[in-house]
Design a protein around this motif. Structure first.
Motif, PDB file in Angstrom:
ATOM      1  N   SER A  84       0.814  -1.419  -0.005  1.00 28.79           N
ATOM      2  CA  SER A  84      -0.092  -0.035   0.152  1.00 28.79           C
ATOM      3  C   SER A  84       0.887   1.227   0.086  1.00 28.79           C
ATOM      4  N   GLY A  85       2.132   1.295   0.488  1.00 24.31           N
ATOM      5  CA  GLY A  85       3.138   2.317   0.408  1.00 24.31           C
ATOM      6  C   GLY A  85       3.207   2.950   1.771  1.00 24.31           C
ATOM      7  N   THR A  86       2.242   2.739   2.725  1.00 25.41           N
ATOM      8  CA  THR A  86       2.324   3.565   3.958  1.00 25.41           C
ATOM      9  C   THR A  86       1.398   2.838   4.995  1.00 25.41           C
ATOM     10  N   ALA A  87       1.710   2.697   6.097  1.00 22.27           N
ATOM     11  CA  ALA A  87       0.847   2.429   7.476  1.00 22.27           C
ATOM     12  C   ALA A  87       1.270   3.161   8.554  1.00 22.27           C
TER      13      ALA A  87
ATOM     14  N   VAL B 270       6.669   7.635  26.201  1.00 21.81           N
ATOM     15  CA  VAL B 270       5.849   7.490  24.849  1.00 21.81           C
ATOM     16  C   VAL B 270       6.464   8.282  23.627  1.00 21.81           C
ATOM     17  N   ILE B 271       6.850   9.585  23.769  1.00 21.91           N
ATOM     18  CA  ILE B 271       7.158  10.395  22.807  1.00 21.91           C
ATOM     19  C   ILE B 271       8.544   9.748  22.346  1.00 21.91           C
ATOM     20  N   GLY B 272       9.498   9.348  23.425  1.00 20.00           N
ATOM     21  CA  GLY B 272      10.627   8.619  22.862  1.00 20.00           C
ATOM     22  C   GLY B 272      10.554   7.181  21.981  1.00 20.00           C
ATOM     23  N   LEU B 273       9.564   6.461  22.734  1.00 21.39           N
ATOM     24  CA  LEU B 273       9.181   5.367  22.143  1.00 21.39           C
ATOM     25  C   LEU B 273       8.669   5.584  20.478  1.00 21.39           C
ATOM     26  N   THR B 274       7.978   6.553  20.564  1.00 21.21           N
ATOM     27  CA  THR B 274       7.195   7.029  19.039  1.00 21.21           C
ATOM     28  C   THR B 274       8.552   7.271  18.097  1.00 21.21           C
ATOM     29  N   LYS B 275       9.311   8.034  18.616  1.00 21.35           N
ATOM     30  CA  LYS B 275      10.436   8.699  17.859  1.00 21.35           C
ATOM     31  C   LYS B 275      11.381   7.521  17.226  1.00 21.35           C
ATOM     32  N   GLY B 276      11.683   6.358  18.301  1.00 19.10           N
ATOM     33  CA  GLY B 276      12.380   5.145  17.991  1.00 19.10           C
ATOM     34  C   GLY B 276      11.831   4.529  16.889  1.00 19.10           C
ATOM     35  N   ILE B 277      10.472   4.177  17.073  1.00 17.03           N
ATOM     36  CA  ILE B 277       9.828   3.378  16.032  1.00 17.03           C
ATOM     37  C   ILE B 277       9.766   3.935  14.698  1.00 17.03           C
TER      38      ILE B 277
ATOM     39  N   ALA C 150      12.162   6.304  13.534  1.00 13.64           N
ATOM     40  CA  ALA C 150      13.284   6.202  13.081  1.00 13.64           C
ATOM     41  C   ALA C 150      13.813   4.778  12.209  1.00 13.64           C
ATOM     42  N   ASP C 151      13.330   3.754  12.938  1.00 11.75           N
ATOM     43  CA  ASP C 151      13.858   2.663  12.597  1.00 11.75           C
ATOM     44  C   ASP C 151      13.008   2.003  11.294  1.00 11.75           C
ATOM     45  N   PHE C 152      11.766   2.544  11.334  1.00  6.04           N
ATOM     46  CA  PHE C 152      10.802   1.935   9.958  1.00  6.04           C
ATOM     47  C   PHE C 152      10.407   3.046   9.096  1.00  6.04           C
ATOM     48  N   VAL C 153      11.148   4.202   8.969  1.00  9.50           N
ATOM     49  CA  VAL C 153      10.547   5.255   7.919  1.00  9.50           C
ATOM     50  C   VAL C 153      10.764   4.673   6.535  1.00  9.50           C
ATOM     51  N   ALA C 154      11.971   4.141   6.319  1.00  8.04           N
ATOM     52  CA  ALA C 154      12.414   3.765   5.218  1.00  8.04           C
ATOM     53  C   ALA C 154      11.293   2.772   4.376  1.00  8.04           C
ATOM     54  N   GLU C 155      10.528   1.859   5.341  1.00  7.07           N
ATOM     55  CA  GLU C 155       9.552   0.867   4.852  1.00  7.07           C
ATOM     56  C   GLU C 155       8.301   1.414   4.789  1.00  7.07           C
TER      57      GLU C 155
ATOM     58  N   PHE D  17       3.940  12.089   4.767  1.00  9.86           N
ATOM     59  CA  PHE D  17       5.026  12.792   5.138  1.00  9.86           C
ATOM     60  C   PHE D  17       5.281  13.145   6.300  1.00  9.86           C
ATOM     61  N   VAL D  18       4.429  12.774   7.114  1.00  9.83           N
ATOM     62  CA  VAL D  18       4.747  13.004   8.669  1.00  9.83           C
ATOM     63  C   VAL D  18       4.937  11.747   9.570  1.00  9.83           C
ATOM     64  N   SER D  19       5.923  11.888  10.142  1.00  9.44           N
ATOM     65  CA  SER D  19       6.519  10.556  11.215  1.00  9.44           C
ATOM     66  C   SER D  19       7.339  11.286  12.208  1.00  9.44           C
ATOM     67  N   GLY D  20       7.359  10.562  13.396  1.00 11.78           N
ATOM     68  CA  GLY D  20       8.154  10.771  14.540  1.00 11.78           C
ATOM     69  C   GLY D  20       7.914  12.058  15.403  1.00 11.78           C
ATOM     70  N   GLN D  21       6.630  12.824  15.084  1.00 12.96           N
ATOM     71  CA  GLN D  21       6.295  13.952  15.503  1.00 12.96           C
ATOM     72  C   GLN D  21       5.274  13.564  16.864  1.00 12.96           C
TER      73      GLN D  21
END
Length: 249
Positions: free
Chosen positions: A127-130, A158-165, A167-172, A235-239
């Motif tokens: 689908s391109g995104t989740a 939670v904010i730290g967890l969110t940013k880590g997830i 960063a790890d999977f943004v390219a996917e 185009f919004v992630s890690g915010q």
């Protein structure tokens, strides 16, 4: 229909922000699975909105989470909404309070994400995104509030967890963001207000936090929830996105 053909799971969907979010997503065309530990509120939701699937789920039970992940199709969106507000200073926090709040407010999100993310990665390949959305708060690493030390610590995590997830999977194509509300008029807020020595004064104090001069309603939050679970936010992630009535201006 901004969420047409998307499968979205919302935890703590029996009442408050979770319930309103489940309904809002369904109205935008999503196939919604509403999960909660409270069977009574889930039954009420299913009766009012028969198009929404409901599942009884304790987000602190890893076995139950894994079983649900095995049952459901790959998700396009996951909203981790479960949480608890501890009231008190650092001197009022027991070891049990600390363990419970972190388990429900933070560790449950780790469990849910770890269980559902593998299939979401496969879904994103086609689908391109989740999207994963985690419930945080303005009371977190963003701003400190009196008598919210433990709650703020969990929501900062939670904010730290969110940013880590993110960063790890943004390219996917996996996006992960945190929603940071102000003070919202929900059943979980009305309980402490009613229990205060002077409920009217307690309500006035909560309202006084908001420069806009009122408490947030769940309908103030749901447009942001829909946006972050839809392709509009592709185009919004890690915010950590604030909906706080101007508290942090």
């Amino acid at each position: 229909m901004r969420l047409k053909d998307k499968t979205i799971l919302v935890s703590a969907a029996g009442q408050g922000i979770g319930r309103a979010s489940a309904i809002a997503c369904a109205l935008e065309g999503a196939k919604v699975i509403a999960a909660d530990i409270n069977e009574t509120t889930l039954a009420s939701l299913a009766e009012e909105h028969p198009d929404i699937q409901t599942r009884n789920l304790d987000v602190c039970d890893r076995t139950a989470i894994d079983a649900l992940a095995a049952e459901l199709p790959p998700l396009d969106g996951l909203f981790n909404c479960a949480g608890f507000v501890h009231h008190g200073t650092v001197l009022d926090i027991s070891e049990e309070d600390w363990a419970f709040s972190f388990d429900l407010n933070v560790t449950s999100m780790y469990r849910m994400t770890q269980a559902f993310l593998p299939a979401m990665r496969e879904r994103a390949r086609t689908s391109g995104t989740a999207s994963i959305l985690n419930m945080s708060s303005m009371a977190s690493s963003i701003k400190g509030f009196p008598l919210r030390t433990l709650y703020g610590a969990t929501k900062a995590a939670v904010i730290g967890l969110t940013k880590g997830i993110a960063a790890d999977f943004v390219a996917e194509g996996i996006r992960c963001n945190a929603l940071c509300p102000g003070t919202v008029d929900t059943p979980s807020l009305r309980g402490p207000i009613a229990a205060a020595p002077d409920p009217a004064e307690a309500e006035r104090n909560f309202i006084a936090r908001q420069p806009m001069g009122r408490l947030a309603t769940v309908d103030d939050l749901t447009p942001m929830v829909v946006y972050l679970l839809s392709d509009e936010s592709r185009f919004v992630s890690g915010q950590a996105l604030l909906v706080d009535g101007g508290v942090t201006i």
